[in-house]
Design a protein around this motif. Structure first.
Motif, PDB file in Angstrom:
ATOM      1  N   ARG A  27      44.604  65.929  -8.037  1.00  0.00           N
ATOM      2  CA  ARG A  27      43.660  66.774  -7.347  1.00  0.00           C
ATOM      3  C   ARG A  27      43.710  66.030  -5.859  1.00  0.00           C
ATOM      4  O   ARG A  27      43.266  66.768  -4.987  1.00  0.00           O
ATOM      5  N   MET A  28      43.943  64.827  -5.667  1.00  0.00           N
ATOM      6  CA  MET A  28      43.681  64.035  -4.544  1.00  0.00           C
ATOM      7  C   MET A  28      44.946  64.034  -3.811  1.00  0.00           C
ATOM      8  O   MET A  28      44.980  63.943  -2.531  1.00  0.00           O
ATOM      9  N   ALA A  29      46.150  64.497  -4.179  1.00  0.00           N
ATOM     10  CA  ALA A  29      47.462  64.471  -3.563  1.00  0.00           C
ATOM     11  C   ALA A  29      47.520  65.405  -2.378  1.00  0.00           C
ATOM     12  O   ALA A  29      48.102  64.907  -1.171  1.00  0.00           O
ATOM     13  N   PRO A  30      46.781  66.511  -2.397  1.00  0.00           N
ATOM     14  CA  PRO A  30      46.961  67.307  -1.167  1.00  0.00           C
ATOM     15  C   PRO A  30      46.135  66.656  -0.119  1.00  0.00           C
ATOM     16  O   PRO A  30      46.464  66.984   1.093  1.00  0.00           O
ATOM     17  N   HIS A  31      45.134  65.883  -0.294  1.00  0.00           N
ATOM     18  CA  HIS A  31      44.523  65.081   0.808  1.00  0.00           C
ATOM     19  C   HIS A  31      45.426  64.071   1.481  1.00  0.00           C
ATOM     20  O   HIS A  31      44.751  63.471   2.558  1.00  0.00           O
ATOM     21  N   TRP A  32      46.470  63.405   0.802  1.00  0.00           N
ATOM     22  CA  TRP A  32      47.169  62.623   1.450  1.00  0.00           C
ATOM     23  C   TRP A  32      48.269  62.748   2.122  1.00  0.00           C
ATOM     24  O   TRP A  32      49.182  63.697   1.417  1.00  0.00           O
ATOM     25  N   HIS A  33      48.626  62.749   3.240  1.00  0.00           N
ATOM     26  CA  HIS A  33      49.545  63.099   4.170  1.00  0.00           C
ATOM     27  C   HIS A  33      50.429  61.738   4.539  1.00  0.00           C
ATOM     28  O   HIS A  33      49.849  60.940   5.106  1.00  0.00           O
TER      29      HIS A  33
END
Length: 69
Positions: A27-33
Motif C-alpha cells: 500500500r505504501m509503495a506508490p508513495h515512494w519514488h
C-alpha cells in the motif's frame, strides 16, 4: 483559539504477521519514488575542507581489511 480534533486511533499491532507487513508495504509503495539511477560525480580534493578525522579512527579503519587493503 483553534479547536483541536482528537487523534484518529491507530492500531499498534506489533505482533503482525508477514502477510500484513507485505500488505502494508504494497500500500505504501506508490508513495515512494526513487530515481532510476544516481551517479556520483567526482569531487576535486581541493574542494574538500574542514573534515578532521582523529588519528585513532584513521588507524582503526586502516587496520580493517575492508578499508585498508
Amino acid at each position: 483559539m483553534t479547536k483541536l480534533k482528537a487523534p484518529v486511533p491507530v492500531s499498534l499491532d506489533t505482533d503482525g504477521d508477514l502477510a500484513s507487513l507485505r500488505g502494508d508495504c504494497a500500500r505504501m509503495a506508490p508513495h515512494w519514488h526513487a530515481p532510476d539511477r544516481i551517479t556520483a560525480l567526482p569531487v576535486s580534493p581541493s574542494l574538500i575542507h574542514g573534515v578532521k578525522v582523529p588519528s585513532r579512527s584513521a588507524r582503526l579503519l586502516d587496520a580493517m581489511s575492508d578499508y585498508g587493503d
